[in-house]
Motif scaffolding. Structure first.
Motif, PDB file in Angstrom:
ATOM      1  N   ASN A  98       8.526  30.959  20.801  1.00 50.87           N
ATOM      2  CA  ASN A  98       8.983  29.925  21.728  1.00 50.87           C
ATOM      3  C   ASN A  98       7.987  29.659  22.865  1.00 50.87           C
ATOM      4  O   ASN A  98       7.824  28.525  23.318  1.00 50.87           O
ATOM      5  CB  ASN A  98      10.339  30.310  22.304  1.00 50.87           C
ATOM      6  CG  ASN A  98      11.446  30.238  21.257  1.00 50.87           C
ATOM      7  OD1 ASN A  98      11.190  29.883  20.102  1.00 50.87           O
ATOM      8  ND2 ASN A  98      12.663  30.577  21.627  1.00 50.87           N
ATOM      9  N   THR A 157      19.226  24.803  29.135  1.00 52.40           N
ATOM     10  CA  THR A 157      18.997  25.880  30.090  1.00 52.40           C
ATOM     11  C   THR A 157      17.980  26.879  29.539  1.00 52.40           C
ATOM     12  O   THR A 157      17.699  26.915  28.341  1.00 52.40           O
ATOM     13  CB  THR A 157      20.296  26.641  30.391  1.00 52.40           C
ATOM     14  OG1 THR A 157      20.739  27.304  29.186  1.00 52.40           O
ATOM     15  CG2 THR A 157      21.388  25.682  30.872  1.00 52.40           C
ATOM     16  N   TRP A 158      17.435  27.703  30.435  1.00 54.00           N
ATOM     17  CA  TRP A 158      16.507  28.749  30.017  1.00 54.00           C
ATOM     18  C   TRP A 158      17.177  29.708  29.051  1.00 54.00           C
ATOM     19  O   TRP A 158      16.565  30.181  28.092  1.00 54.00           O
ATOM     20  CB  TRP A 158      15.981  29.509  31.234  1.00 54.00           C
ATOM     21  CG  TRP A 158      14.803  28.856  31.870  1.00 54.00           C
ATOM     22  CD1 TRP A 158      14.793  28.148  33.033  1.00 54.00           C
ATOM     23  CD2 TRP A 158      13.457  28.831  31.385  1.00 54.00           C
ATOM     24  NE1 TRP A 158      13.538  27.682  33.295  1.00 54.00           N
ATOM     25  CE2 TRP A 158      12.684  28.094  32.312  1.00 54.00           C
ATOM     26  CE3 TRP A 158      12.833  29.373  30.258  1.00 54.00           C
ATOM     27  CZ2 TRP A 158      11.322  27.878  32.141  1.00 54.00           C
ATOM     28  CZ3 TRP A 158      11.469  29.159  30.089  1.00 54.00           C
ATOM     29  CH2 TRP A 158      10.725  28.417  31.023  1.00 54.00           C
ATOM     30  N   GLU A 159      18.446  30.018  29.316  1.00 52.52           N
ATOM     31  CA  GLU A 159      19.167  30.959  28.458  1.00 52.52           C
ATOM     32  C   GLU A 159      19.282  30.412  27.037  1.00 52.52           C
ATOM     33  O   GLU A 159      19.026  31.117  26.058  1.00 52.52           O
ATOM     34  CB  GLU A 159      20.559  31.237  29.025  1.00 52.52           C
ATOM     35  CG  GLU A 159      21.354  32.261  28.212  1.00 52.52           C
ATOM     36  CD  GLU A 159      22.724  32.540  28.801  1.00 52.52           C
ATOM     37  OE1 GLU A 159      23.357  33.503  28.358  1.00 52.52           O
ATOM     38  OE2 GLU A 159      23.160  31.781  29.692  1.00 52.52           O
ATOM     39  N   GLU A 160      19.651  29.143  26.924  1.00 51.30           N
ATOM     40  CA  GLU A 160      19.737  28.519  25.602  1.00 51.30           C
ATOM     41  C   GLU A 160      18.385  28.523  24.898  1.00 51.30           C
ATOM     42  O   GLU A 160      18.290  28.780  23.697  1.00 51.30           O
ATOM     43  CB  GLU A 160      20.234  27.072  25.734  1.00 51.30           C
ATOM     44  CG  GLU A 160      21.684  26.940  26.179  1.00 51.30           C
ATOM     45  CD  GLU A 160      22.027  25.503  26.529  1.00 51.30           C
ATOM     46  OE1 GLU A 160      23.222  25.203  26.606  1.00 51.30           O
ATOM     47  OE2 GLU A 160      21.091  24.689  26.729  1.00 51.30           O
ATOM     48  N   THR A 161      17.346  28.246  25.669  1.00 47.43           N
ATOM     49  CA  THR A 161      16.011  28.166  25.090  1.00 47.43           C
ATOM     50  C   THR A 161      15.538  29.522  24.579  1.00 47.43           C
ATOM     51  O   THR A 161      14.946  29.630  23.503  1.00 47.43           O
ATOM     52  CB  THR A 161      15.017  27.626  26.131  1.00 47.43           C
ATOM     53  OG1 THR A 161      15.510  26.381  26.638  1.00 47.43           O
ATOM     54  CG2 THR A 161      13.655  27.410  25.527  1.00 47.43           C
ATOM     55  N   SER A 162      15.809  30.575  25.354  1.00 47.10           N
ATOM     56  CA  SER A 162      15.356  31.905  24.948  1.00 47.10           C
ATOM     57  C   SER A 162      16.050  32.374  23.680  1.00 47.10           C
ATOM     58  O   SER A 162      15.506  33.170  22.916  1.00 47.10           O
ATOM     59  CB  SER A 162      15.599  32.913  26.079  1.00 47.10           C
ATOM     60  OG  SER A 162      16.989  33.039  26.353  1.00 47.10           O
ATOM     61  N   GLN A 163      17.259  31.857  23.442  1.00 44.00           N
ATOM     62  CA  GLN A 163      18.023  32.264  22.268  1.00 44.00           C
ATOM     63  C   GLN A 163      17.841  31.314  21.087  1.00 44.00           C
ATOM     64  O   GLN A 163      18.306  31.594  19.983  1.00 44.00           O
ATOM     65  CB  GLN A 163      19.517  32.360  22.626  1.00 44.00           C
ATOM     66  CG  GLN A 163      19.827  33.413  23.684  1.00 44.00           C
ATOM     67  CD  GLN A 163      21.273  33.352  24.161  1.00 44.00           C
ATOM     68  OE1 GLN A 163      22.019  32.435  23.804  1.00 44.00           O
ATOM     69  NE2 GLN A 163      21.661  34.318  24.978  1.00 44.00           N
TER      70      GLN A 163
END
Length: 350
Positions: A98, A157-163
């Protein structure tokens, strides 16, 4: 901004869109310093734009995310007054994780902005963003459809992106986060230059840079090859995907106009020609290019395959401020398809 000859710093000059921007800047008589990652890429650009003469020079920046990456590039005997930043990864085949998508987009944009603070001659920075920074792809359009405007932001969001496990989601996030960071920089730092963001949807059209085989195509044009040309008439019609689109020659022209129009300063501008469905693309190709009769899916001739409540994008500012009139769907997809057939034969068309 004056109408005198502009000196433009262009990143991503050897990319699909960047090459077209460079061609149109040179055609308009501008002086351009093109940012490339290597001397070989500079040599390739010189071959493509062989008539540029003294209006084109280069600065090699191997890593746009490095600290003070553009310091030397900004040092020009003829002062730079405009920066066009297009360098951002969009080749999934070259991505391993990512951060390969996120870091160059965000850090590269910030290095461009931070470096420009030390260059008093710069009046405007134009960044090539994306409709991906505007649309919420998970949203269901309400009855009557949804109009996306420059006031909208992708809520990723960053959280969504990291996952996220698919690179398309990460790409959309990279465009969102990098553009948001740019506007936040402008708000906090209040630099001496203004900012323009151009936000195209899917970008299709003929390429200027030489390639030896279709596998080297950019993502959007590769989609046309894979799904509409390297296929068969009995194949299932591809899903529409992102059906808002623009011709690469029009988004390139938008950048040139954005250099010249004072009133576009500090605005986001969606640059889109409208909607095009897979059925329309197939119908155009089969109608205009007889060689594709057995290769392009038939689907249901003339059928409207847009969703019941289709979204649309607000292109009023692109027309009213930048004065854009868009190429026809036929021009976009026929010009591209004919070029792809030549590449298949081993002819680059250059």
């Amino acid at each position: 901004m004056s109408q005198t000859k502009h000196r433009v710093l262009l990143t991503g000059a050897n990319g699909f869109i960047g090459n077209h921007i460079l061609a149109q800047l040179l055609s308009a008589g501008f002086s351009v310093r093109a940012i490339v990652r290597s001397q070989s890429k500079a040599d390739s650009l010189l071959q493509t734009h062989s008539s540029a003469g003294h209006n084109l020079d280069f600065s090699i920046v191997p890593d746009i995310t490095a600290h003070d990456a553009f310091t030397e590039a900004y040092q020009s005997e003829d002062p730079v007054d405009t920066v066009i930043h297009t360098a951002s990864p969009f080749l999934y085949r070259e991505v391993n994780n990512n951060h390969d998508l996120l870091d160059p987009a965000i850090k590269g944009t910030m290095e461009i902005l931070k470096g420009a603070k030390n260059v008093p001659s710069i009046k405007r920075i134009i960044i090539l963003s994306s409709i991906a920074a505007i649309m919420d792809y998970s949203e269901t359009s309400p009855p009557g459809g949804r109009l996306w405007t420059d006031r909208d932001w992708n809520p990723v969001t960053w959280e969504e992106t990291s996952q996220a496990e698919d690179y398309s989601t990460v790409y959309r996030a990279s465009k969102t986060f990098s553009e948001k960071a740019a506007w936040e920089f402008m708000k906090e730092q209040k630099p001496h230059f203004d900012l323009v963001s151009l936000n195209p949807p899917m970008v299709y059209g003929p390429i200027l840079h030489p390639i030896s085989e279709v596998s080297q195509l950019n993502e959007s044009n590769l989609r046309i090859w894979d799904l509409f040309i390297n296929s068969s008439k009995g194949a299932e019609l591809p899903p529409n995907g992102v059906y808002s689109y623009v011709d690469v020659r029009d988004i390139a022209l938008a950048h040139v106009r954005a250099v010249l129009k004072p009133e576009v300063g500090n605005k986001r501008v969606i640059v889109g020609a409208g909607s095009v469905t897979s059925q329309e693309i197939a119908d155009i190709l089969r109608s205009e290019i007889p060689a594709l009769a057995g290769r392009t899916p038939v689907g249901n001739l003339g059928e409207n395959t847009l969703p019941i409540n289709p979204y649309s994008v607000d292109i009023g500012p692109a027309r009213d401020i930048l004065g854009l009139e868009f190429l026809s769907k036929k021009a976009t997809f026929v010009d591209l398809a004919r070029q792809l057939l030549e590449i298949e034969k081993g002819n680059t068309g250059h």
